[in-house]
Design a protein around this motif. Structure first.
Motif, PDB file in Angstrom:
ATOM      1  N   HIS A  12       8.040  28.406  -1.804  1.00 44.29           N
ATOM      2  CA  HIS A  12       7.085  27.309  -1.174  1.00 44.29           C
ATOM      3  C   HIS A  12       7.322  26.067  -0.934  1.00 44.29           C
ATOM      4  CE1 HIS A  12       4.233  30.345  -3.215  1.00 44.29           C
ATOM      5  NE2 HIS A  12       4.637  30.855  -2.294  1.00 44.29           N
ATOM      6  N   TRP A  14       7.411  22.021  -0.004  1.00 42.32           N
ATOM      7  CA  TRP A  14       6.447  21.001   0.753  1.00 42.32           C
ATOM      8  C   TRP A  14       6.989  19.539   0.942  1.00 42.32           C
ATOM      9  CZ3 TRP A  14       7.533  22.140  -4.590  1.00 42.32           C
ATOM     10  CH2 TRP A  14       7.631  21.021  -5.289  1.00 42.32           C
ATOM     11  N   THR A  15       6.285  18.781   1.414  1.00 33.68           N
ATOM     12  CA  THR A  15       5.171  18.659   2.154  1.00 33.68           C
ATOM     13  C   THR A  15       5.732  18.392   3.418  1.00 33.68           C
ATOM     14  OG1 THR A  15       3.575  17.983   0.497  1.00 33.68           O
ATOM     15  CG2 THR A  15       3.010  17.612   2.824  1.00 33.68           C
ATOM     16  N   ALA A  50       3.841  27.343   2.878  1.00 31.80           N
ATOM     17  CA  ALA A  50       4.580  25.943   2.814  1.00 31.80           C
ATOM     18  C   ALA A  50       3.072  25.071   2.777  1.00 31.80           C
ATOM     19  CB  ALA A  50       5.422  25.795   4.152  1.00 31.80           C
ATOM     20  N   PHE A  51       3.454  24.012   2.080  1.00 36.75           N
ATOM     21  CA  PHE A  51       2.321  22.893   2.246  1.00 36.75           C
ATOM     22  C   PHE A  51       2.770  21.907   3.399  1.00 36.75           C
ATOM     23  CE2 PHE A  51       2.699  24.060  -2.293  1.00 36.75           C
ATOM     24  CZ  PHE A  51       1.565  24.285  -2.559  1.00 36.75           C
TER      25      PHE A  51
END
Length: 70
Positions: A12, A14-15, A50-51
């Motif tokens: 995951h 980011w950002t 994903a952020f």
């Protein structure tokens, strides 16, 4: 991403932001190209989530990749 997935881990990053100064240098300020690289399973790395600062951009990319429905 492949190595993490082979170990049973989710990825995951980011950002993600659309302003050119926040886009990775490999993408020459093209935020949509960067999102496509990370999010699309068929054309890119295929991260698990994903952020993002602009979720509408991520949705457009996922729809173009066939990974989201209207």
């Amino acid at each position: 991403v492949e190595q993490a997935h082979s170990l049973g881990l989710a990825v995951h990053p980011w950002t993600f932001r659309r302003e050119p100064e926040f886009v990775g240098p490999a993408f020459a300020g093209d935020a949509m190209r960067e999102l496509t690289h990370y999010l699309c399973r068929n054309d890119g790395l295929g991260v698990d989530a994903a952020f993002v600062e602009q979720p509408d951009d991520a949705r457009r990319v996922l729809m173009a990749c066939g990974q989201a429905k209207e």
